[in-house]
Enzyme design. Structure first.
Site, PDB file in Angstrom:
ATOM      1  N   GLU A 143     -43.770  23.538  15.476  1.00 22.25           N
ATOM      2  CA  GLU A 143     -43.763  22.982  14.127  1.00 22.25           C
ATOM      3  C   GLU A 143     -45.161  22.642  13.655  1.00 22.25           C
ATOM      4  OE1 GLU A 143     -40.353  20.668  12.732  1.00 22.25           O
ATOM      5  OE2 GLU A 143     -39.933  20.447  14.851  1.00 22.25           O
TER       6      GLU A 143
ATOM      7  N   CYS B 165     -51.357  19.546  10.267  1.00 27.19           N
ATOM      8  CA  CYS B 165     -50.963  18.881  11.510  1.00 27.19           C
ATOM      9  C   CYS B 165     -50.328  19.946  12.409  1.00 27.19           C
ATOM     10  CB  CYS B 165     -49.961  17.771  11.187  1.00 27.19           C
ATOM     11  SG  CYS B 165     -49.362  16.932  12.652  1.00 27.19           S
TER      12      CYS B 165
ATOM     13  N   CYS C 126     -41.964  17.847  23.950  1.00 29.00           N
ATOM     14  CA  CYS C 126     -42.970  16.949  24.545  1.00 29.00           C
ATOM     15  C   CYS C 126     -42.377  16.300  25.793  1.00 29.00           C
ATOM     16  CB  CYS C 126     -43.371  15.869  23.550  1.00 29.00           C
ATOM     17  SG  CYS C 126     -44.685  14.788  24.189  1.00 29.00           S
TER      18      CYS C 126
ATOM     19  N   CYS D  82     -41.737   8.697  24.243  1.00 28.67           N
ATOM     20  CA  CYS D  82     -41.935   7.609  23.275  1.00 28.67           C
ATOM     21  C   CYS D  82     -40.620   7.400  22.516  1.00 28.67           C
ATOM     22  CB  CYS D  82     -43.060   7.950  22.306  1.00 28.67           C
ATOM     23  SG  CYS D  82     -44.595   8.390  23.150  1.00 28.67           S
TER      24      CYS D  82
ATOM     25  N   CYS E 296     -40.019   8.385  18.688  1.00 31.82           N
ATOM     26  CA  CYS E 296     -40.392   9.745  18.294  1.00 31.82           C
ATOM     27  C   CYS E 296     -39.250  10.727  18.534  1.00 31.82           C
ATOM     28  CB  CYS E 296     -41.616  10.170  19.095  1.00 31.82           C
ATOM     29  SG  CYS E 296     -42.044  11.894  18.851  1.00 31.82           S
TER      30      CYS E 296
ATOM     31  N   GLY F 267     -45.799  17.398  20.930  1.00 30.75           N
ATOM     32  CA  GLY F 267     -46.517  17.538  22.190  1.00 30.75           C
ATOM     33  C   GLY F 267     -47.629  16.528  22.391  1.00 30.75           C
TER      34      GLY F 267
ATOM     35  N   SER G  30     -52.774   6.527  20.302  1.00 27.76           N
ATOM     36  CA  SER G  30     -51.558   5.913  19.791  1.00 27.76           C
ATOM     37  C   SER G  30     -51.242   4.686  20.646  1.00 27.76           C
ATOM     38  CB  SER G  30     -50.413   6.937  19.866  1.00 27.76           C
ATOM     39  OG  SER G  30     -49.236   6.349  19.401  1.00 27.76           O
ATOM     40  N   LEU G  31     -51.284   3.501  20.020  1.00 29.17           N
ATOM     41  CA  LEU G  31     -51.110   2.257  20.801  1.00 29.17           C
ATOM     42  C   LEU G  31     -49.670   1.735  20.743  1.00 29.17           C
ATOM     43  CD1 LEU G  31     -54.184  -0.097  20.357  1.00 29.17           C
ATOM     44  CD2 LEU G  31     -53.359   1.026  22.437  1.00 29.17           C
TER      45      LEU G  31
ATOM     46  N   ASN H 282     -41.318   6.416  10.546  1.00 30.89           N
ATOM     47  CA  ASN H 282     -40.468   7.329   9.781  1.00 30.89           C
ATOM     48  C   ASN H 282     -39.096   7.369  10.427  1.00 30.89           C
ATOM     49  OD1 ASN H 282     -42.448   8.374   7.847  1.00 30.89           O
ATOM     50  ND2 ASN H 282     -43.484   8.970   9.729  1.00 30.89           N
TER      51      ASN H 282
ATOM     52  N   CYS I 193     -44.833  11.890  10.732  1.00 32.75           N
ATOM     53  CA  CYS I 193     -45.130  11.599  12.135  1.00 32.75           C
ATOM     54  C   CYS I 193     -43.872  11.204  12.894  1.00 32.75           C
ATOM     55  CB  CYS I 193     -46.096  10.429  12.224  1.00 32.75           C
ATOM     56  SG  CYS I 193     -47.735  10.899  11.799  1.00 32.75           S
TER      57      CYS I 193
END
Ligand code: SF4
Length: 394
Positions: free
Chosen positions: A124, A137, A144, A148, A151, A197, A252-253, A332, A375
């Site tokens: 994608e 992007c 992946c 997370c 996600c 990923g 990414s925290l 999102n 995202c």
């Protein structure tokens, strides 16, 4: 491939993947495996390739420009090459391995491409037009392996890592779709490795791709225009610190404590915050003029967005003497993810606390939510959405 009209991401996800795996897994794969993917070769490698098939070096430079600058994806279109050479190329090589399965246009102009590899894995890519520049992007892996919990891509697991050619070709396809084959983009192009990923688990391919794209005779997208986001693969952050022609780095925290980050981003159990931020500090010390280094913080309603958590985050960054800015990203939402975005007022409060403690903070505007292009929403979701007049065939 089966098209689904529904926008419900949950059960459809698996139907879509079933169809991807079972359709066409066939002769094309075997045939393609024998061909050299020219999109994944640097100019020097392409010169070496043509010399191996008995052609002079300048043909290699000519083909590199045709693939990377003129963005041609078939040898038939390279009419300035002798017919016999084009035939030879067709027998030994390819200038396109991805096919576009579906394209979607958001009300805000964002385009999402659902592509598949020659062996039927989903890829994608999202094209985001902005006033002064465009951002593409790209994905570094199909699916992946990280888990997370905010996600959607995580739900797919790792299908496979993408090759350098597959990374570069995503950009070629998106630019051709937006502007026409070979047309010069009217604005600058920024790239972000924030699609599906974990880029740092496909590090060599990623760096090869960014080097190919930086060539002035090709796409000419220099590393300063590329930002790669990692969930925190510490050894690769340290390695990137030693590489001169590197892309910009984003971390990414998502949480200010190990306790919460273990839940939201399980990679934290392997490389907890102290270790991650220690590597970030080392990396920050190697920054050169013009390079960017940022932290990304997804805002999840009632989970990681309290005043106390803002103070914890500021203290954490200040304690490690980190000066990188923080991007707050409204989550999102997508079924079946169990989170909601923080309200705008909460995001502003959070930002205010970070800024009061000296942390430069920005709120990122979500783009392409209506087409699952935002995202954390990339999971090969299909839907029926009309494309605008600019769209090309495919
Ligand atoms: S947020 Fe990034 S690293 Fe985490 S699961 Fe999603 S794609 Fe992978």
């Amino acid at each position: 491939m089966k098209r689904l009209a529904s926008q419900n991401v949950g059960p459809d996800l698996f139907t879509v993947y079933d169809s991807l795996f079972t359709s066409n897994l066939n002769a094309r794969t075997d045939e393609m495996d024998k061909l050299t993917d020219l999109v994944g070769l640097s100019q020097a490698e392409l010169v070496g390739f043509v010399q191996q098939i008995g052609e002079p070096a300048y043909r290699g430079r000519q083909i590199f420009a045709a693939v990377q600058h003129r963005r041609l994806r078939s040898f038939d279109e390279m009419s300035d090459l002798p017919k016999a050479l084009r035939k030879r190329l067709r027998e030994t090589a390819t200038a396109s391995t991805l096919t576009v399965e579906s394209r979607y246009l958001s009300a805000d102009g964002t385009r999402r491409f659902l592509m598949k590899t020659h062996d039927n894995f989903p890829v994608e890519t999202v094209f985001i037009p902005e006033e002064r520049r465009d951002t593409i992007c790209f994905s570094s892996q199909s699916g992946c392996p990280l888990q997370c919990t905010f996600c959607l891509t995580a739900q797919l697991g790792l299908l496979r890592s993408l090759t350098p050619g597959e990374i570069v070709e995503q950009i070629i396809i998106a630019l051709n779709d937006a502007y026409g084959v070979g047309e010069k983009p009217p604005r600058g192009t920024n790239l972000v490795g924030m699609g599906a990923g974990e880029p740092f688990l496909n590090f060599d391919s990623l760096l090869r791709a960014t080097r190919i794209m930086a060539d002035p005779q090709g796409l000419f997208i220099v590393p300063h225009r590329v930002t790669v986001s990692t969930a925190g693969v510490v050894p690769r952050i340290r390695e990137l610190a030693t590489i001169p022609d590197r892309p910009n780095l984003a971390i990414s925290l998502a949480a200010p404590t190990d306790e919460l980050r273990d839940v939201l981003m399980p990679i934290n159990k392997k490389w907890p915050l102290e270790e991650l931020l220690g590597a970030c500090r080392e990396f920050e010390q190697t920054l050169k003029a013009g390079e960017r280094f940022t932290f990304e913080y997804v805002m999840l309603d009632g989970i990681n967005d309290s005043d106390e958590q803002a103070r914890q985050l500021a203290n954490l960054l200040n304690r490690h003497d980190l000066h990188a800015k923080v991007n707050l990203i409204p989550h999102n939402p997508a079924d079946p993810l169990p989170y909601q975005p923080s309200p705008a007022t909460r995001v502003e409060m959070f930002k205010g606390i970070l800024e009061s403690k000296g942390i430069h903070t920005f709120v990122r505007k979500p783009r392409g939510r209506d087409i699952f292009a935002a995202c954390g929403q990339l999971a090969a979701v299909t839907q029926t959405v009309g494309l605008g007049a600019n769209s090309q065939g495919g």
